[in-house]
Design a protein around this motif. Sequence first.
Motif, PDB file in Angstrom:
ATOM      1  N   HIS A  50       0.851  -1.194   0.000  1.00 38.59           N
ATOM      2  CA  HIS A  50       0.000   0.000   0.000  1.00 38.59           C
ATOM      3  C   HIS A  50       0.881   1.235   0.000  1.00 38.59           C
ATOM      4  O   HIS A  50       1.844   1.309   0.760  1.00 38.59           O
ATOM      5  CB  HIS A  50      -0.892   0.042   1.237  1.00 38.59           C
ATOM      6  N   GLY A  53      -2.284   3.924   1.565  1.00 36.27           N
ATOM      7  CA  GLY A  53      -3.506   3.140   1.675  1.00 36.27           C
ATOM      8  C   GLY A  53      -4.026   2.541   0.387  1.00 36.27           C
ATOM      9  O   GLY A  53      -4.985   1.781   0.404  1.00 36.27           O
ATOM     10  N   LYS A  54      -3.404   2.841  -0.728  1.00 40.91           N
ATOM     11  CA  LYS A  54      -3.844   2.319  -2.034  1.00 40.91           C
ATOM     12  C   LYS A  54      -2.928   1.171  -2.460  1.00 40.91           C
ATOM     13  O   LYS A  54      -1.708   1.263  -2.332  1.00 40.91           O
ATOM     14  CB  LYS A  54      -3.790   3.410  -3.105  1.00 40.91           C
ATOM     15  N   THR A  82      -8.512  -3.108   9.620  1.00 41.49           N
ATOM     16  CA  THR A  82      -8.985  -3.929   8.504  1.00 41.49           C
ATOM     17  C   THR A  82      -7.982  -5.028   8.187  1.00 41.49           C
ATOM     18  O   THR A  82      -8.359  -6.181   7.953  1.00 41.49           O
ATOM     19  CB  THR A  82      -9.248  -3.060   7.262  1.00 41.49           C
ATOM     20  N   ALA A 111      -7.007  -3.334   1.213  1.00 40.10           N
ATOM     21  CA  ALA A 111      -7.257  -2.030   0.574  1.00 40.10           C
ATOM     22  C   ALA A 111      -8.700  -1.934   0.099  1.00 40.10           C
ATOM     23  O   ALA A 111      -9.345  -0.894   0.248  1.00 40.10           O
ATOM     24  CB  ALA A 111      -6.296  -1.807  -0.582  1.00 40.10           C
ATOM     25  N   ALA A 114     -10.961  -1.450   3.162  1.00 44.93           N
ATOM     26  CA  ALA A 114     -10.746  -0.132   3.772  1.00 44.93           C
ATOM     27  C   ALA A 114     -11.459   0.952   2.965  1.00 44.93           C
ATOM     28  O   ALA A 114     -12.030   1.885   3.526  1.00 44.93           O
ATOM     29  CB  ALA A 114      -9.258   0.175   3.880  1.00 44.93           C
ATOM     30  N   ALA A 115     -11.457   0.812   1.650  1.00 39.99           N
ATOM     31  CA  ALA A 115     -12.098   1.802   0.777  1.00 39.99           C
ATOM     32  C   ALA A 115     -13.586   1.536   0.578  1.00 39.99           C
ATOM     33  O   ALA A 115     -14.377   2.463   0.419  1.00 39.99           O
ATOM     34  CB  ALA A 115     -11.401   1.825  -0.587  1.00 39.99           C
ATOM     35  N   THR A 116     -13.977   0.256   0.570  1.00 40.59           N
ATOM     36  CA  THR A 116     -15.358  -0.152   0.291  1.00 40.59           C
ATOM     37  C   THR A 116     -15.746  -1.219   1.309  1.00 40.59           C
ATOM     38  O   THR A 116     -15.584  -2.414   1.056  1.00 40.59           O
ATOM     39  CB  THR A 116     -15.469  -0.712  -1.149  1.00 40.59           C
ATOM     40  N   ASP A 123     -16.975  -5.199  -7.282  1.00 41.66           N
ATOM     41  CA  ASP A 123     -15.880  -4.569  -6.537  1.00 41.66           C
ATOM     42  C   ASP A 123     -14.788  -5.597  -6.227  1.00 41.66           C
ATOM     43  O   ASP A 123     -13.597  -5.323  -6.371  1.00 41.66           O
ATOM     44  CB  ASP A 123     -16.377  -3.966  -5.219  1.00 41.66           C
TER      45      ASP A 123
END
Length: 152
Positions: A50, A53-54, A82, A111, A114-116, A123
């Motif tokens: 990451h 965070g990505k 997460t 990731a 954490a985002a979704t 997804d």
Amino acid sequence: MATTLTINGEQRSFDAPADMPLLWVLRDILGMTGTKFGCGIAQCGACTVHIDGKPVRSCVLPVGAVRDRAVTTIEGVGSTPTGAKIQKAWLDLEVIQCGYCQSGQIMSATALLAATPHPDDSDIDAAMALMCGFVRPSSKPLPGVRRRRGPP
């Protein structure tokens, strides 16, 4: 070239050419071998880390491009809420196959959630596509893991 990066919340200094892939800095210079080399062309996902965070493929990311962004590896992702849930679910559900690309799969799944927090199938497919052995986690945190057949 002397460089300092924040890796797993700690400042790490090292000498490496700016065009060296982050993967090799992590593995060969810093001794952090949890992130794996797979294909070398950012397709298999074994090298996923990451950056802020990505999820990114560290095999093709020059260390000079990281600059002041935070790097999280498989060695540090378990310290995030997460990441800890994903790692626990991976163990509880015995997801591990051969194990080689598991760090990349865990990093991608972390990731994603954490985002979704409540991903749908599209997804999950988008986040986990091109992963070796592609394991389909769901969002609670991974019940009903299923394996997709076919090439990565």
